[in-house]
Motif scaffolding. Sequence first.
Motif, short mmCIF file in Angstrom:
data_model
loop_
_atom_site.label_atom_id
_atom_site.label_comp_id
_atom_site.label_asym_id
_atom_site.label_seq_id
_atom_site.Cartn_x
_atom_site.Cartn_y
_atom_site.Cartn_z
N VAL A 66 0.81 -1.13 0.11
CA VAL A 66 -0.09 0.23 0.02
C VAL A 66 0.85 1.19 -0.10
CG1 VAL A 66 -1.75 -1.09 1.22
CG2 VAL A 66 -0.14 0.10 2.53
N ALA A 67 0.50 2.47 -0.26
CA ALA A 67 0.90 3.66 -0.55
C ALA A 67 -0.11 4.63 -0.07
CB ALA A 67 1.55 3.94 -1.75
N GLY A 68 0.21 5.57 0.78
CA GLY A 68 -0.98 6.44 0.92
C GLY A 68 -0.31 7.68 2.13
N GLU A 69 -1.46 7.98 2.79
CA GLU A 69 -1.46 9.31 3.78
C GLU A 69 -1.66 8.98 4.95
OE1 GLU A 69 -3.49 13.47 2.96
OE2 GLU A 69 -3.53 12.05 1.27
N ALA A 112 6.65 -1.09 11.87
CA ALA A 112 8.12 -1.63 11.59
C ALA A 112 8.15 -1.96 10.02
CB ALA A 112 8.09 -2.90 12.27
N THR A 113 7.15 -2.00 9.44
CA THR A 113 7.15 -2.12 7.88
C THR A 113 6.79 -1.09 7.01
OG1 THR A 113 5.31 -3.52 7.87
CG2 THR A 113 7.14 -4.79 8.05
N THR A 114 6.88 0.23 7.70
CA THR A 114 6.58 1.31 6.92
C THR A 114 7.56 2.42 6.70
OG1 THR A 114 4.13 1.11 7.84
CG2 THR A 114 4.68 3.54 6.94
N SER A 115 7.74 3.02 5.73
CA SER A 115 8.80 4.12 5.50
C SER A 115 8.06 5.37 4.72
CB SER A 115 9.75 3.65 4.47
OG SER A 115 10.42 4.78 4.10
N LEU A 116 8.65 6.53 5.43
CA LEU A 116 8.20 7.81 4.63
C LEU A 116 8.68 7.79 3.20
CD1 LEU A 116 9.55 10.23 7.42
CD2 LEU A 116 7.06 9.83 6.76
N ILE A 117 8.08 8.49 2.37
CA ILE A 117 8.35 8.64 0.83
C ILE A 117 8.50 10.08 0.60
CG2 ILE A 117 7.55 6.38 0.00
CD1 ILE A 117 5.32 7.89 -1.20
N PRO A 118 9.66 10.31 -0.40
CA PRO A 118 9.69 11.79 -0.74
C PRO A 118 8.74 12.45 -1.48
CG PRO A 118 11.57 10.48 -1.23
CD PRO A 118 10.61 9.25 -0.91
N ASP A 119 8.39 13.52 -1.26
CA ASP A 119 7.26 14.39 -1.81
C ASP A 119 7.37 14.28 -3.42
OD1 ASP A 119 6.43 15.16 0.57
OD2 ASP A 119 7.44 17.23 0.34
N ASP A 120 8.52 14.09 -4.16
CA ASP A 120 8.58 13.98 -5.43
C ASP A 120 8.56 12.36 -5.80
OD1 ASP A 120 10.90 12.88 -4.52
OD2 ASP A 120 12.38 13.82 -5.88
N ALA A 126 5.80 4.35 -5.94
CA ALA A 126 6.32 3.89 -4.59
C ALA A 126 5.53 2.32 -4.10
CB ALA A 126 6.24 4.83 -3.42
N ALA A 127 4.29 2.31 -4.94
CA ALA A 127 3.71 1.25 -4.08
C ALA A 127 4.11 -0.08 -4.72
CB ALA A 127 2.06 1.29 -4.70
N VAL A 128 5.04 -0.13 -5.90
CA VAL A 128 5.46 -1.18 -6.15
C VAL A 128 6.46 -1.99 -5.22
CG1 VAL A 128 5.32 -0.42 -8.49
CG2 VAL A 128 7.56 -0.34 -7.06
N LEU A 129 6.86 -1.26 -3.96
CA LEU A 129 7.93 -1.72 -3.29
C LEU A 129 7.83 -2.49 -2.19
CD1 LEU A 129 10.17 1.51 -3.13
CD2 LEU A 129 10.90 -0.63 -4.43
N PRO A 130 6.84 -2.27 -1.11
CA PRO A 130 6.83 -2.86 0.12
C PRO A 130 7.08 -4.13 0.09
CG PRO A 130 5.17 -1.33 -0.12
CD PRO A 130 5.55 -1.28 -1.51
N LEU A 131 6.32 -5.33 -0.28
CA LEU A 131 6.53 -6.76 -0.02
C LEU A 131 7.96 -7.28 -0.44
CD1 LEU A 131 5.60 -9.23 1.12
CD2 LEU A 131 4.61 -9.93 -1.12
N SER A 132 8.42 -6.28 -1.75
CA SER A 132 9.65 -6.83 -2.21
C SER A 132 10.95 -6.26 -1.31
CB SER A 132 9.61 -6.21 -3.63
OG SER A 132 10.39 -4.90 -3.77
N ILE A 133 10.44 -5.35 -0.60
CA ILE A 133 11.74 -4.96 0.23
C ILE A 133 11.81 -5.90 1.46
CG2 ILE A 133 11.85 -3.19 2.19
CD1 ILE A 133 10.85 -0.92 0.48
N SER A 134 10.43 -6.33 2.21
CA SER A 134 10.56 -7.20 3.08
C SER A 134 11.31 -8.40 2.69
CB SER A 134 9.27 -7.32 3.74
OG SER A 134 8.74 -6.22 4.43
N THR A 135 10.79 -8.72 1.48
CA THR A 135 11.27 -10.18 1.19
C THR A 135 12.84 -10.21 0.68
OG1 THR A 135 9.18 -10.47 0.25
CG2 THR A 135 10.51 -12.28 -0.51
#
Length: 351
Positions: A66-69, A112-120, A126-135
């Motif tokens: 997920v990616a959001g606010e 624990a599995t959340t990161s800020l993303i830059p405004d640009d 960015a939503a392509v990333l999360p599970l691949s980061i953890s794996t």
Amino acid sequence: MQLKNYAAWIPVENAQLEVGLAPFPRCGDDELVIKNHVVAINPVDWKIQASGGFNLTYPAILGSDVAGEVLSVGKKLKKKFAVGDRVISHALGLGNGPAYGGFQFYPILSAATTSLIPDDVPFKEAAVLPLSISTAAAGLFMNANLGLNFPKADSNLGRPFTNTKDTSTLLLWGGSSSVGSSVIQFAAAAGYAVIATASPANYEYCKTLGATYILDYHNPDIIPILISVLKGTNVAGAYDSIGSDTTVRQCASVLHALGGGKIASVVSSPEDLYGDVTVARIGSTGIVSQEPEVAKMIWGRYVPWALKNKKFVPSPKALIAGKGLDDIQKGLDRQKQGVSASKVEILLDDE
Ligand SMILES: NC(=O)c1ccc[n+]([C@@H]2O[C@H](COP(=O)([O-])OP(=O)(O)OC[C@H]3O[C@@H](n4cnc5c(N)ncnc54)[C@H](OP(=O)(O)O)[C@@H]3O)[C@@H](O)[C@H]2O)c1
């Protein structure tokens, strides 16, 4: 006005997703609630839909990316996150219940599995990333898996492949997959020379991410070629980001010819391999439940820094398959058809 939460529910095993109301979430002290802007689809979503597993109770809410606010922040997180922050997160719905699944407007997320993303960086990149980061992090850095060095905050992407014992090499089967894309970036940033397999159309893509040498896995001579490329180098292990029985055995043949070693595999872990080759089966949530220092280092420190400094680039490219919770089933069907260096996504608002 009272906000209402809606989700794409899976009512029972083997059923199509159905959109319906979901309870409005309240987050715990270590948790966040976001307004979800974009979700990405992973193979595990349609695999669960087809064959169940993961001890899910139904109805359930699937979805890991997920990616959001940020909408609300748990008491213990006030120094790290604020309402309105833009974030990505690996949603931990599997095992924690529907409020934590990604396919809803307002999921509860673990810090624990959340990161800020830059405004640009747009949510849909960015939503392509999360599970691949953890794996990727679990396979590369957990001691139960390959136990490699963490990326250095000041490292350059890639390094020349010198074919000498000075260079630690990583064999990566599947460099252009979603998981493989994060493996290349993390391993290269940690100083390893990544020797990856991919289709020729994706050689340049893997190189841009930091792979040193890429070979075509369709080549019938791939095993002897890999052995000759890796011979004389200090092989740190193999990461199989495809994880079929065949690909694990291919990695094992290479390692065995080079004197043995360890494979981290995303799915399959056959036991009847060579005596000098071991296989560890990766579980992406192990970075939180078993070796939390890995989540702290990667999600808590490296990823926010590297995204900001463009040392870690959202990859692969997004393939937008629809808009709205109603289209998530379409997204699962599209991912199941197969993708090449791309990640299926569904937009949940006007991104
Ligand atoms: N254990 C866990 O916690 C965990 C977590 C996440 C994912 N997974 C599993 O990991 C696997 C990969 O997921 P993903 O989302 O990264 O997949 P994906 O992006 O959908 O995979 C597609 C890619 O796989 C490559 N590929 C297919 N067959 C290959 C082969 N024989 N050799 C090398 N590359 C091959 C293709 O490369 P080309 O187009 O270049 O040919 C394509 O780019 C899935 O089985 C998934 O269920 C496990």
